[in-house]
Design a protein around this motif. Structure first.
Motif, mmCIF file in Angstrom:
data_model
loop_
_atom_site.group_PDB
_atom_site.id
_atom_site.type_symbol
_atom_site.label_atom_id
_atom_site.label_comp_id
_atom_site.label_asym_id
_atom_site.label_seq_id
_atom_site.Cartn_x
_atom_site.Cartn_y
_atom_site.Cartn_z
ATOM 1 N N ALA A 152 0.753 -1.181 -0.036
ATOM 2 C CA ALA A 152 0.066 0.166 0.258
ATOM 3 C C ALA A 152 0.904 1.102 0.126
ATOM 4 N N LEU A 153 0.452 2.130 -0.735
ATOM 5 C CA LEU A 153 1.032 3.489 -0.719
ATOM 6 C C LEU A 153 0.061 4.498 -0.081
ATOM 7 N N LEU A 154 0.296 5.568 0.762
ATOM 8 C CA LEU A 154 -0.285 6.631 1.255
ATOM 9 C C LEU A 154 0.037 7.686 0.786
ATOM 10 N N VAL A 155 -0.941 8.537 0.029
ATOM 11 C CA VAL A 155 -0.691 9.825 -0.678
ATOM 12 C C VAL A 155 -1.723 10.894 0.033
ATOM 13 N N ASP A 156 -0.996 12.024 0.616
ATOM 14 C CA ASP A 156 -1.560 13.103 1.227
ATOM 15 C C ASP A 156 -0.653 14.178 1.279
ATOM 16 N N ASP A 157 -0.916 15.358 1.185
ATOM 17 C CA ASP A 157 0.096 16.478 1.446
ATOM 18 C C ASP A 157 0.000 16.917 2.849
ATOM 19 N N GLU A 158 -0.692 16.400 3.682
ATOM 20 C CA GLU A 158 -0.687 16.654 5.163
ATOM 21 C C GLU A 158 0.136 15.591 5.834
ATOM 22 N N PRO A 159 1.279 15.827 6.282
ATOM 23 C CA PRO A 159 2.122 14.553 7.321
ATOM 24 C C PRO A 159 1.219 14.246 8.304
ATOM 25 N N LEU A 160 0.478 14.852 9.258
ATOM 26 C CA LEU A 160 -0.180 14.480 10.337
ATOM 27 C C LEU A 160 -1.398 13.452 9.692
ATOM 28 N N ALA A 161 -2.029 13.789 8.608
ATOM 29 C CA ALA A 161 -3.163 13.048 8.176
ATOM 30 C C ALA A 161 -2.555 11.623 7.694
ATOM 31 N N ARG A 162 -1.391 11.523 7.179
ATOM 32 C CA ARG A 162 -0.538 10.339 6.557
ATOM 33 C C ARG A 162 -0.246 9.508 8.005
ATOM 34 N N ASP A 163 0.337 10.134 8.960
ATOM 35 C CA ASP A 163 0.641 9.568 10.072
ATOM 36 C C ASP A 163 -0.529 8.943 10.762
ATOM 37 N N GLU A 164 -1.648 9.581 10.904
ATOM 38 C CA GLU A 164 -2.955 9.109 11.599
ATOM 39 C C GLU A 164 -3.286 7.656 10.572
ATOM 40 N N LEU A 165 -3.312 7.791 9.360
ATOM 41 C CA LEU A 165 -3.756 6.563 8.628
ATOM 42 C C LEU A 165 -2.832 5.606 8.620
ATOM 43 N N GLN A 215 -0.906 4.637 11.153
ATOM 44 C CA GLN A 215 -1.057 4.097 12.402
ATOM 45 C C GLN A 215 -2.528 3.208 12.623
ATOM 46 N N LEU A 216 -3.476 3.771 12.018
ATOM 47 C CA LEU A 216 -4.630 2.953 11.863
ATOM 48 C C LEU A 216 -4.377 1.641 11.033
ATOM 49 N N LEU A 217 -3.591 1.899 9.785
ATOM 50 C CA LEU A 217 -3.493 0.706 9.038
ATOM 51 C C LEU A 217 -2.537 -0.234 9.553
ATOM 52 N N GLN A 218 -1.652 0.116 10.317
ATOM 53 C CA GLN A 218 -0.846 -0.817 11.140
ATOM 54 C C GLN A 218 -1.399 -1.538 12.260
ATOM 55 N N ALA A 219 -2.274 -0.921 12.717
ATOM 56 C CA ALA A 219 -3.116 -1.498 13.853
ATOM 57 C C ALA A 219 -4.088 -2.727 13.234
ATOM 58 N N ALA A 220 -4.536 -2.163 12.219
ATOM 59 C CA ALA A 220 -5.355 -3.221 11.452
ATOM 60 C C ALA A 220 -4.955 -4.397 10.818
#
Length: 239
Positions: free
Chosen positions: A4-17, A19-24
């Motif tokens: 999976a690749l995460l694409v978002d211009d906001e670093p905080l939004a990438r961090d939150e996503l 963490q959620l994906l790693q937990a899942a």
């Protein structure tokens, strides 16, 4: 495990996503990108199975980015955005799912279950995407968006794909010739060249079915036998 690749211009939004994906669990996060140009290069190079893609990003939106991908490298796409107004358009662009920020873990679990059940879409699934009006190119510490009507031709070399404008300026792009051919009105005249028809000044016909294009700005482009007849047809020249 799917990548999976995460694409978002906001670093905080990438961090939150992340963490959620790693937990899942169930996905291998192989990269993160802060803009569309970086993401296009990463997808063409690494070919991730899934892209979690923000819609509203500077310069090139997630929806516009999707139209710039090579169909053969098209991953499954999950749009992630703070605005539900984009939901219908996202699914029209063949998204696998659509998540609203802040992402709810229970809703994300349903998305992951859908990803497990759904095969990657075939390249033909993206044929309905809107045509390109801009070509993202890399400059020195910047991204240059070249308008299609300003492009004279595009060529492919060992070092990559280059866009040449009417003034002769040459810029590197991560887009492939195939993507540009399918998503714009640039016309293929050779295995390594696309040309804007309105930029052609004349065509010189040689022996053995080959020809040479001279552009309005003085460039010379080869025309191979395979593409000569389609080119003549597109220009209304009798064969």
């Amino acid at each position: 495990m799917p990548s999976a690749l995460l694409v978002d211009d906001e670093p905080l939004a990438r961090d939150e996503l992340r963490q959620l994906l790693q937990a899942a669990g169930g996905l291998d996060i192989v990269g993160e990108c802060g803009n569309a140009v970086e993401a296009i290069a990463f997808i063409h190079r690494r070919k991730p199975d899934v892209v979690f893609l923000d819609i509203q990003m500077p310069r090139i939106s997630g929806l516009e980015m999707l139209a710039m991908l090579d169909p053969e490298a098209m991953p499954q796409v999950v749009f992630v955005t703070a605005y539900d107004a984009y939901a219908l358009q996202a699914f029209e662009e063949h998204a696998c799912d659509y998540l609203l920020k802040p992402v709810d873990p229970a809703r994300l679990a349903k998305t992951l279950a859908r990803l497990r059940q759904r095969a990657a879409p075939p390249p033909a699934a993206v044929c309905g995407l809107a045509p390109l009006s801009l070509i993202p190119c890399q400059g020195v510490n910047r991204i240059v968006l070249c308008r299609l009507e300003e492009v004279a031709y595009v060529c492919s070399r060992l070092s990559g794909v280059y866009v040449v404008d009417a003034a002769g300026a040459e810029r590197f792009t991560e887009l492939t010739l195939r993507t540009l051919e399918e998503r714009s009105d640039l016309f293929r005249c050779h295995r390594q060249y696309l040309v804007r028809l309105s930029a052609i000044r004349e065509i010189l016909f040689g022996d053995n079915g080959v020809a040479t294009i001279h552009t309005l700005d003085g460039h010379s482009l080869p025309v191979s036998r395979r593409y000569l007849k389609p080119l003549k047809d597109a220009l209304g020249i009798a064969s």
